[in-house]
Design an enzyme around this catalytic site. Structure first.
Site, PDB file in Angstrom:
ATOM      1  CG  ASN A  26      27.825  50.054 -19.658  1.00 29.15           C
ATOM      2  OD1 ASN A  26      27.201  49.518 -20.585  1.00 29.15           O
ATOM      3  ND2 ASN A  26      29.118  50.260 -19.704  1.00 29.15           N
ATOM      4  CG  ASP A  28      28.088  49.988 -23.513  1.00 27.46           C
ATOM      5  OD1 ASP A  28      27.325  48.988 -23.392  1.00 27.46           O
ATOM      6  OD2 ASP A  28      29.319  49.913 -23.361  1.00 27.46           O
ATOM      7  CG  ASP A 101      38.052  32.206 -26.900  1.00 26.63           C
ATOM      8  OD1 ASP A 101      38.936  31.699 -27.615  1.00 26.63           O
ATOM      9  OD2 ASP A 101      36.842  32.155 -27.174  1.00 26.63           O
ATOM     10  CG  ASP A 203      40.434  31.611 -32.194  1.00 27.01           C
ATOM     11  OD1 ASP A 203      39.205  31.480 -32.273  1.00 27.01           O
ATOM     12  OD2 ASP A 203      41.105  32.214 -33.050  1.00 27.01           O
ATOM     13  CD  GLU A 254      37.733  27.625 -33.758  1.00 26.05           C
ATOM     14  OE1 GLU A 254      36.702  27.976 -34.335  1.00 26.05           O
ATOM     15  OE2 GLU A 254      38.735  28.353 -33.683  1.00 26.05           O
ATOM     16  CG  HIS A 326      31.563  32.719 -31.350  1.00 24.32           C
ATOM     17  ND1 HIS A 326      32.105  31.563 -30.839  1.00 24.32           N
ATOM     18  CD2 HIS A 326      32.558  33.324 -32.010  1.00 24.32           C
ATOM     19  CE1 HIS A 326      33.381  31.495 -31.156  1.00 24.32           C
ATOM     20  NE2 HIS A 326      33.690  32.547 -31.868  1.00 24.32           N
ATOM     21  CG  ASP A 327      32.778  31.206 -35.136  1.00 29.10           C
ATOM     22  OD1 ASP A 327      32.684  32.443 -35.041  1.00 29.10           O
ATOM     23  OD2 ASP A 327      33.777  30.565 -34.749  1.00 29.10           O
TER      24      ASP A 327
HETATM   25  C1  NOJ Z   1      37.562  31.162 -34.681  1.00 30.44           C
HETATM   26  C2  NOJ Z   1      36.638  31.994 -33.864  1.00 30.44           C
HETATM   27  O1  NOJ Z   1      35.683  31.171 -33.280  1.00 30.44           O
HETATM   28  C3  NOJ Z   1      36.054  33.019 -34.801  1.00 30.44           C
HETATM   29  O2  NOJ Z   1      34.984  33.719 -34.239  1.00 30.44           O
HETATM   30  C4  NOJ Z   1      37.162  33.935 -35.213  1.00 30.44           C
HETATM   31  O3  NOJ Z   1      36.690  34.832 -36.189  1.00 30.44           O
HETATM   32  C5  NOJ Z   1      38.340  33.154 -35.808  1.00 30.44           C
HETATM   33  N1  NOJ Z   1      38.663  31.960 -35.068  1.00 30.44           N
HETATM   34  C6  NOJ Z   1      39.573  34.011 -35.838  1.00 30.44           C
HETATM   35  O4  NOJ Z   1      40.043  34.207 -34.536  1.00 30.44           O
END
Ligand code: NOJ
Length: 551
Positions: A26, A28, A101, A203, A254, A326-327
């Protein structure tokens, strides 16, 4: 033997989508759910089985959706509930699955539970979060630091107490000691599973049980008192019993700070907790102390670490396998070579991981060999962790140059730059202005180019995914580390009955020799997959060569 009906996740390959950066329809500048639907055929072509969707719930986006305001609503940024239901439907139509998630260690401070909880000490929701009096001198209840910098406790003027937030101030920790809260979480999980979702990535789920005595941490490190805490197994068993056991779903927790012994407990089916966990041990080997204190990777440590996880979980629990999410920074820039050997080393890394036992996870763009981004200015970055770290370490005396270097190597935004779809403006990610700049490498590294090149990293991943389907040895076989002392070659053997695979990976930009005793074994074998096209001397590995022999 893999029980393929109940344990479908053992034969599956998961693809992680970070919705904000995947595909914007879209204009944005932010990826959205219709954008994911548009790319499902691309994922089907890759051959993955399961999509793990990072949070799309209603959120103030302090931590890109890991701060949830409403667990039962889709954030307008990403679309509507109808869009999400359509996504689920279209995923299922293509024979794939969708995993959400689950972020239940904390919520956003804008979640109605927290809004209520902050109103007064006798509010019915007070006990949904962790409130404590300060010390006599007014200091926070403990000296714990938050993961994103600063103290882990925030003082609330109105009620004169502190609340705990292991992450940002806007991410207050939920109180799992409260049975009412747990029930709310379980009901919410059922809400999603009843819609047909196929499971959860949970998470920091091993943070939910805190040591009720709240001791001081060594140098402010509270993690021994909230990682793998006293009631964690009880809570997960309860969750399994109340919710998970009633559905045919997969779960992955995780779990920073979990050892292989912990992982056995969490994932042994007899304990009825989770299917698998994400370990952090292999991701912590190139730093000392905190992740920003860089040190070069010692390959022998990496090999021995994988060996430990592969062997200790074999036959009892189950591993997840990942290089990226993503981390984490991009693996080809991290343990590979993103300059002269980008394609070669990306394929080698893929072989190294995908021939192990466990469920592999591919993070968006990994299948293209996407690289870390070096943005010139701090202002070009968005991640709360990285920006807080910069301020904190600046105050401790780090120079701007040192800090930018640490960001280039470890910043989470390396993973979060928009997906590179083609060579058009903004890599075809958006027609607007992307929320985070596109990596300038996109004219060369993009999905369109990869799909046109039969030797691309994309098709290499496709082949590895197919192999996992074809060969039970990859899912079931045991693992033996070879060439243990070699500093550049990661070699291992998988065995299943009378079948054997030998995997050889050169992590260097120089040729490397294969151990004498192995040469004989592989001479007679056949090549299962290789990133080196030429027929060659089997005693020598070319720079970043990866090869698998069936012997
Ligand atoms: C782990 C997640 O993968 C991360 O991206 C997030 O910042 C922290 N947990 C807090 O939720």
């Amino acid at each position: 033997m893999t029980n393929q009906t109940h344990e479908w996740w053992k034969k599956s390959v998961v693809y992680q989508i970070y919705p904000k950066s995947f595909n914007d329809t879209n204009g944005d500048g932010i990826g959205d759910i219709p954008g994911i639907i548009e790319k499902l055929d691309y994922l089907k072509e890759l051959g993955i089985d399961v999509i793990w969707l990072s949070p799309v719930y209603d959120s103030p986006q302090e931590d890109n959706g890991y701060d949830i305001r409403n667990y039962r609503q889709v954030d307008d940024l990403f679309g509507s509930m109808e869009d999400l239901e359509q996504l689920l439907d279209e995923v299922h139509q293509r024979g794939m699955k969708l995993v959400m998630d689950l972020v239940v260690n904390h919520t956003s401070d804008e979640h109605p539970w927290f809004v209520e909880s902050s109103k007064s000490t006798d509010n019915p929701y007070r006990d949904y979060y962790i409130w404590k009096d300060g010390k006599e001198n007014g200091d926070p209840p403990t000296n714990w630091n938050s993961v994103f910098g600063g103290p882990a406790w925030q003082y609330d003027e109105q009620t004169g107490q502190y609340y705990l937030h292991i992450f940002a101030k806007k991410q207050p920790d939920l109180n799992w000691e409260n049975p009412q809260l747990r029930k709310e979480v379980y009901d919410m999980m059922k809400f999603w599973l009843d819609k047909g979702m196929d499971g959860f990535r949970m998470d920091v789920i091993n943070f939910i049980s805190k040591d009720p005595s709240y001791p001081e941490g060594l140098d402010g490190d509270g993690s021994p008192y909230f990682m793998n805490g006293p009631r964690i197994h009880e809570f997960l068993q309860e969750m399994n019993n109340e919710v998970l056991s009633h559905y045919d779903v997969m779960t992955v927790g995780e779990m920073p700070g979990a050892s292989p012994e912990d992982a056995r407990q969490y994932t042994d089916p007899e304990n009825e907790e989770l299917n698998m966990i994400f370990t952090f041990e292999h991701m912590d080997l190139d730093s000392e102390g905190d992740k920003w204190n860089l040190k070069p990777l010692n390959l022998i440590e990496l090999k021995e670490n994988f060996e430990k996880w592969q062997t200790k979980l074999h036959g009892t629990g189950w591993n997840s396998l990942y290089w990226n999410n993503h981390d984490q920074p991009r693996i080809v820039s991290r343990f590979g070579n993103d300059e002269s050997y980008r394609e070669k080393s990306a394929k080698m890394l893929a072989i190294c991981l995908h021939m192990m036992q466990g469920t592999p996870y591919i993070y968006q763009g990994e299948e293209l060999g996407m690289t870390n981004a070096r943005f010139e200015n701090l202002e070009d970055y968005q991640d709360i962790e990285l920006l807080n770290m910069y301020e904190e370490k600046k105050a401790e005396g780090w120079s701007h140059e040192e800090l930018m270097e640490a960001i280039y190597v470890k910043g989470r935004d390396n993973a979060r730059t928009p997906m590179q779809w083609n060579s058009q403006e903004h890599a075809g990610f958006t027609s607007g202005t992307p929320w985070l700049q596109v990596n300038p490498a996109y004219p060369e590294i993009n999905a369109e180019a990869a799909l046109q090149d039969k030797n691309s990293i994309f098709y290499f991943y496709q082949r590895l995914i197919q192999l996992r389907k074809e060969k039970d040895i990859i899912t079931d076989g045991n693992f033996e580390l070879l060439m243990r002392e070699d500093p550049v070659v990661f070699a291992y053997k998988r065995t299943n009955g009378n079948e054997t695979l030998v995997v050889l990976c050169n992590f260097s930009d120089q040729q490397a020799g294969v151990a004498e005793e192995l040469i004989q074994t592989i001479q007679a074998g056949s090549v299962v997959v290789s990133n080196d096209q030429e027929q060659k001397n089997r005693g020598v590995l070319e720079p970043y060569e990866g090869v698998v022999y069936s012997v």
